[in-house]
Design a protein around this motif. Structure first.
Motif, PDB file in Angstrom:
ATOM      1  N   ALA A   1       9.361 -21.329-101.615  1.00  0.00           N
ATOM      2  CA  ALA A   1       9.872 -20.982-100.524  1.00  0.00           C
ATOM      3  C   ALA A   1       8.992 -21.228 -99.452  1.00  0.00           C
ATOM      4  N   THR A   2       9.133 -21.993 -98.742  1.00  0.00           N
ATOM      5  CA  THR A   2       8.282 -22.628 -97.681  1.00  0.00           C
ATOM      6  C   THR A   2       8.699 -22.666 -96.206  1.00  0.00           C
ATOM      7  N   GLY A   3       8.265 -22.707 -95.179  1.00  0.00           N
ATOM      8  CA  GLY A   3       8.768 -22.796 -93.724  1.00  0.00           C
ATOM      9  C   GLY A   3       8.940 -24.258 -93.569  1.00  0.00           C
ATOM     10  N   ARG A   4       8.431 -25.264 -94.371  1.00  0.00           N
ATOM     11  CA  ARG A   4       8.615 -26.636 -94.247  1.00  0.00           C
ATOM     12  C   ARG A   4       9.960 -27.280 -94.316  1.00  0.00           C
ATOM     13  N   HIS A   5      10.157 -28.284 -93.622  1.00  0.00           N
ATOM     14  CA  HIS A   5      11.615 -28.992 -93.775  1.00  0.00           C
ATOM     15  C   HIS A   5      11.730 -29.692 -95.077  1.00  0.00           C
ATOM     16  N   ILE A   6      12.815 -29.902 -95.522  1.00  0.00           N
ATOM     17  CA  ILE A   6      12.844 -30.501 -97.004  1.00  0.00           C
ATOM     18  C   ILE A   6      12.127 -31.781 -97.040  1.00  0.00           C
ATOM     19  N   THR A   7      12.272 -32.662 -95.824  1.00  0.00           N
ATOM     20  CA  THR A   7      11.632 -34.153 -95.782  1.00  0.00           C
ATOM     21  C   THR A   7      10.371 -33.853 -95.858  1.00  0.00           C
TER      22      THR A   7
ATOM     23  N   TYR B   1      13.782 -28.208 -85.853  1.00  0.00           N
ATOM     24  CA  TYR B   1      13.976 -28.756 -87.256  1.00  0.00           C
ATOM     25  C   TYR B   1      15.549 -28.682 -87.368  1.00  0.00           C
ATOM     26  N   ALA B   2      15.916 -30.175 -87.129  1.00  0.00           N
ATOM     27  CA  ALA B   2      17.329 -30.340 -87.474  1.00  0.00           C
ATOM     28  C   ALA B   2      17.542 -30.720 -88.949  1.00  0.00           C
ATOM     29  N   GLU B   3      18.794 -30.605 -89.138  1.00  0.00           N
ATOM     30  CA  GLU B   3      19.220 -30.412 -90.605  1.00  0.00           C
ATOM     31  C   GLU B   3      18.768 -31.759 -91.179  1.00  0.00           C
ATOM     32  N   ASP B   4      18.720 -32.878 -90.506  1.00  0.00           N
ATOM     33  CA  ASP B   4      18.542 -34.433 -90.998  1.00  0.00           C
ATOM     34  C   ASP B   4      17.002 -34.453 -90.964  1.00  0.00           C
ATOM     35  N   GLN B   5      16.126 -34.023 -89.999  1.00  0.00           N
ATOM     36  CA  GLN B   5      14.923 -34.548 -89.948  1.00  0.00           C
ATOM     37  C   GLN B   5      14.122 -33.462 -88.946  1.00  0.00           C
ATOM     38  N   VAL B   6      12.665 -33.575 -88.986  1.00  0.00           N
ATOM     39  CA  VAL B   6      11.845 -32.812 -88.085  1.00  0.00           C
ATOM     40  C   VAL B   6      11.738 -33.739 -86.861  1.00  0.00           C
ATOM     41  N   ARG B   7      11.975 -33.223 -85.741  1.00  0.00           N
ATOM     42  CA  ARG B   7      12.219 -34.053 -84.149  1.00  0.00           C
ATOM     43  C   ARG B   7      11.120 -33.377 -83.253  1.00  0.00           C
TER      44      ARG B   7
ATOM     45  N   GLY C   1       1.736 -32.530 -87.209  1.00  0.00           N
ATOM     46  CA  GLY C   1       2.047 -33.616 -87.903  1.00  0.00           C
ATOM     47  C   GLY C   1       0.984 -33.638 -89.078  1.00  0.00           C
ATOM     48  N   ALA C   2      -0.003 -33.350 -88.805  1.00  0.00           N
ATOM     49  CA  ALA C   2      -1.118 -33.239 -90.089  1.00  0.00           C
ATOM     50  C   ALA C   2      -1.123 -31.821 -90.745  1.00  0.00           C
ATOM     51  N   TYR C   3      -0.659 -30.788 -89.917  1.00  0.00           N
ATOM     52  CA  TYR C   3      -0.403 -29.640 -90.436  1.00  0.00           C
ATOM     53  C   TYR C   3       0.745 -29.468 -91.458  1.00  0.00           C
ATOM     54  N   ALA C   4       1.856 -29.953 -91.121  1.00  0.00           N
ATOM     55  CA  ALA C   4       3.134 -29.835 -91.953  1.00  0.00           C
ATOM     56  C   ALA C   4       3.694 -31.061 -92.492  1.00  0.00           C
ATOM     57  N   GLY C   5       2.727 -31.930 -92.854  1.00  0.00           N
ATOM     58  CA  GLY C   5       3.166 -32.892 -93.911  1.00  0.00           C
ATOM     59  C   GLY C   5       3.844 -34.290 -93.438  1.00  0.00           C
ATOM     60  N   GLY C   6       3.701 -34.584 -91.985  1.00  0.00           N
ATOM     61  CA  GLY C   6       4.117 -35.674 -91.316  1.00  0.00           C
ATOM     62  C   GLY C   6       4.517 -35.392 -89.827  1.00  0.00           C
ATOM     63  N   MET C   7       4.299 -36.592 -89.364  1.00  0.00           N
ATOM     64  CA  MET C   7       4.768 -36.513 -87.820  1.00  0.00           C
ATOM     65  C   MET C   7       6.164 -36.325 -87.700  1.00  0.00           C
ATOM     66  N   PRO C   8       6.509 -35.529 -86.770  1.00  0.00           N
ATOM     67  CA  PRO C   8       8.034 -35.279 -86.235  1.00  0.00           C
ATOM     68  C   PRO C   8       8.695 -36.601 -85.616  1.00  0.00           C
ATOM     69  N   GLN C   9       9.763 -37.038 -85.715  1.00  0.00           N
ATOM     70  CA  GLN C   9      10.325 -38.072 -85.009  1.00  0.00           C
ATOM     71  C   GLN C   9      10.471 -37.833 -83.675  1.00  0.00           C
ATOM     72  N   ALA C  10      10.140 -38.829 -82.850  1.00  0.00           N
ATOM     73  CA  ALA C  10      10.536 -39.063 -81.480  1.00  0.00           C
ATOM     74  C   ALA C  10      11.884 -38.827 -80.915  1.00  0.00           C
ATOM     75  N   SER C  11      12.530 -38.094 -80.318  1.00  0.00           N
ATOM     76  CA  SER C  11      13.790 -38.122 -79.921  1.00  0.00           C
ATOM     77  C   SER C  11      13.944 -38.007 -78.589  1.00  0.00           C
ATOM     78  N   SER C  12      15.187 -38.213 -78.056  1.00  0.00           N
ATOM     79  CA  SER C  12      15.650 -38.054 -76.985  1.00  0.00           C
ATOM     80  C   SER C  12      16.630 -36.871 -76.637  1.00  0.00           C
ATOM     81  N   PRO C  13      16.801 -36.266 -75.658  1.00  0.00           N
ATOM     82  CA  PRO C  13      17.757 -35.269 -75.709  1.00  0.00           C
ATOM     83  C   PRO C  13      19.144 -35.670 -76.118  1.00  0.00           C
ATOM     84  N   ALA C  14      19.622 -36.738 -75.929  1.00  0.00           N
ATOM     85  CA  ALA C  14      20.989 -37.378 -76.247  1.00  0.00           C
ATOM     86  C   ALA C  14      21.132 -37.560 -77.636  1.00  0.00           C
TER      87      ALA C  14
END
Length: 271
Positions: free
Chosen positions: A44-50, A109-115, A127-140
């Motif tokens: 049971a974690t706050g992390r994302h499934i990825t 925390y989107a369903e598909d990925q951390v962004r 990124g270092a704390y939570a197991g990986g860098m989030p994916q850079a995304s645009s508002p679109a």
């Protein structure tokens, strides 16, 4: 008298994981003790499934995982979701806009990925704390995505004052501080208790047959729901106060193992 235990709900960061994000030999042995006693193991974690892929091979008996502070729960065997709640687009936009106005970095925390929509030192730290860098995304790229939770990152002093800010008080969501520099927003119906309960219901296990292990404020709803609970001795004061017991004092990397030892579990015949 305590009800027989059938399920162990275990937090990752600060509980099962050592400060260096590994699992100690003592904690690995404690996981085996739980399994030999016939308990279902649920992470049971706050992390994302990825963001748990490097950890789960060390917890091979876990068939279920609750992620995103309970906004999602998954069957690892079937590779499918059994529980999922999301912010509405209006709620997500309000948090993003308010966070930007207040000068906080934001993690999505989107369903598909951390962004993330931006860059900066707090994004790198996260990124270092939570197991990986989030994916850079645009508002679109966020349009149409189902979002489990949103996170603000900032200096500890600024995070301290967030619950008292009128702009934050006006946001009608579940809000939780999970680190000195992390503040999270989730749907009101999300918590680790709700996520673990979804798994327990599928298995026909009652709350009084669950033991929970954690260290932080996000574990408090789970502590209050479970029949028995342990806070780590190095955990947040409010979490220690909410738990039924506090694990014996000692090195943080083996606190979980010391908590399991106090249960005096008896091995049973494995299925």
């Amino acid at each position: 008298m305590r009800a027989p235990l059938k399920l162990a709900a275990i937090d990752l960061d600060g509980t099962l994981l050592s400060p260096d994000k590994t699992i100690s030999a003592e904690n690995l042995a404690a996981l085996q003790q739980l399994r030999e006693a016939g308990l279902e193991i649920v992470v049971a974690t706050g992390r994302h499934i990825t963001r748990i892929g490097s950890i789960m091979p060390f917890v091979p008996d876990a068939r279920w995982v609750v992620t995103c502070q309970g906004a999602a729960a998954h069957s690892l065997q079937k590779g499918e979701s059994i529980h999922s709640v999301h912010l509405t687009p209006e709620e997500a936009n309000l948090i993003l806009k308010t966070g930007e106005q207040l000068g906080f970095s934001c993690i999505i925390y989107a369903e598909d990925q951390v962004r993330t929509l931006g860059k900066g030192p707090f994004i790198d730290f996260y990124g270092a704390y939570a197991g990986g860098m989030p994916q850079a995304s645009s508002p679109a790229e966020l349009e149409g995505l189902r979002i489990h939770k949103l996170i603000w990152l900032g200096e500890e002093g600024r995070i301290d004052g967030l619950p008292e800010l009128p702009e934050v008080k006006a946001i009608p969501l579940y809000q939780i501080r999970t680190h000195e520099w992390i503040y999270e927003f989730l749907p009101r119906q999300a918590s680790k208790a709700v996520g673990v309960a979804a798994v327990a219901d599928l298995l026909g296990i009652k709350a009084e047959e669950v033991v929970a292990f954690g260290d932080a404020d996000n574990d408090i709803p789970l502590f209050q729901w479970a029949g028995h609970s342990f806070a780590m001795p190095h955990g947040m004061p409010t979490a220690r106060e909410a738990a039924h017991e506090i694990a014996p004092v000692g090195p943080p990397e083996s606190a979980f193992a010391r908590a399991v030892a106090t249960l005096h579990l008896v091995p049973c015949t494995l299925p």
